[in-house]
Scaffold this active site. Structure first.
Site: not given
Ligand code: ASP
Length: 345
Positions: A168, A61-62, A16
């Site tokens: 976590t 990051s997913s 993000t």
């Molecule tokens: N979906 C985003 C990621 O993990 C969420 C974030 O960065 O806060 O890449």
């Protein structure tokens, strides 16, 4: 003689912090690293030497897989001698997994590796990304008597520095997104950055960095719930290549004592699958044998995960299983705190 400028290497993986709204559908998607740096001209005023590597394309990051961790570790390895510390910009969703993985991959690490990111993009007015990034850089560069103050893999988020393999993600909403329930913060950043030196892991003698790059991802996580069926257990335990199982149990490591359940556990242990008992509670530890409902697991050869997080358990297990060790050695190392990831009784 004037001391050298602190030198920091930033690895931008995505997340993000570097996202913008896609005009096509309104979803957040990662954008260019240069644009991130342009959003924080203040970084130049630190007077550090800063170099960077950006994933192309940057990722949410997913999407992280084990080869992403290998890539991050290799970039650190290539630049290890030349830089005082490393900052990894990473999405928050799997940051605790990545920080845990890197902590086990980087054997004999003697320099700071600080993961950070943000809940709001760096271009947003109320972003938490600027403070997170600037303070991470300062922590990664911090030295005392010529030695790094925090020679560990950490997560810095919302004024708290935590050991990476103890954290976590607990909030998809608040800036304070990470929790280290079983281990104190390594530093708190207010007006001053106050380091908790007693909690920081200092390994003593300087050794060469060794990087473990292999993973065995033939593992499963089985979370118990009241009503779990034999069929469900069979579906998970029937995975042909299964080498390791994280059993997410109740409370102090407890599980049903019914014979259908125990039989299945015994069969997989006999087949050579390593089973690690990790509690579903975020705080506290597994204590095999404290209750009748965990003694049978202990007798069946299940290993205690103590107060390990699921993120650290997953990555530790995948790395140990990839290292040509016999079952006994894997079990012995699971019961050891390799990088401060568990509190032994
Ligand atoms: N979906 C985003 C990621 O993990 C969420 C974030 O960065 O806060 O890449």
């Amino acid at each position: 003689m004037k001391a050298d400028k602190p030198s920091i290497f930033i690895i931008y993986t995505g997340g993000t912090i570097g996202m913008i709204n896609d005009p096509a559908n309104g979803s957040l998607k990662p954008f260019d690293f240069k644009k991130i740096m342009n959003q924080i001209p203040e970084i130049k005023t630190l007077g550090y030497r800063i170099e960077s590597f950006s994933f192309n394309p940057p990722i949410d990051s997913s999407e992280i897989q084990t080869d992403t961790w290998t890539r991050i570790a290799e970039i650190i390895e290539e630049n290890y001698r030349e830089f005082d510390g490393f900052v990894i910009l990473h999405g928050t969703d799997t940051m605790a997994y990545s920080a845990s993985a890197l902590s086990f991959m980087l054997e004999d690490l003697a320099k700071p590796v600080i993961f950070t990111g943000s809940q709001l993009p760096i271009g947003a007015l109320r972003t938490d990304g600027k403070e997170n990034l600037i303070t991470s850089i300062v922590i990664a560069a911090a030295k005392e008597f010529g030695k790094p103050v925090v020679p560990e893999v950490c997560i810095y988020f919302e004024s708290k520095l935590s050991r990476g393999n103890r954290t976590t993600k607990v909030s998809a909403e608040q800036f304070n997104a990470f929790q280290s329930a079983n281990y104190p913060s390594l530093a708190n950043a207010g007006v001053h950055i106050v380091y908790n030196r007693e909690a920081i892991r200092y390994t003593g003698k300087f050794k060469e960095l060794v990087v473990h790059k292999q993973f065995n991802n033939h593992i499963a996580i089985l979370k118990l719930f009241p009503g779990i069926t034999p069929e469900y257990m069979d579906a998970v335990l029937g995975y042909k290549k299964l080498k390791g199982l994280i059993l997410e149990t109740y409370g102090a490591g407890n599980a049903p004592t019914e014979s259908w359940f125990l039989e299945r556990i015994k069969i997989v242990v006999e087949k050579g699958v390593v089973i690690l008992d990790v509690t579903q509670c975020s705080k506290g530890s597994v204590e095999l044998g404290r209750y009748e409902t965990s003694r049978h697991l202990l007798n069946a050869g299940v290993i205690s995960g103590y107060d390990i997080t699921t993120e650290a358990a997953t990555t530790k297990l995948m790395i140990l299983l990839a290292q040509n060790l016999d079952d006994k050695e894997v079990k012995m190392l699971l019961n050891k705190s390799l990088k401060g990831e568990i509190t032994l009784p």
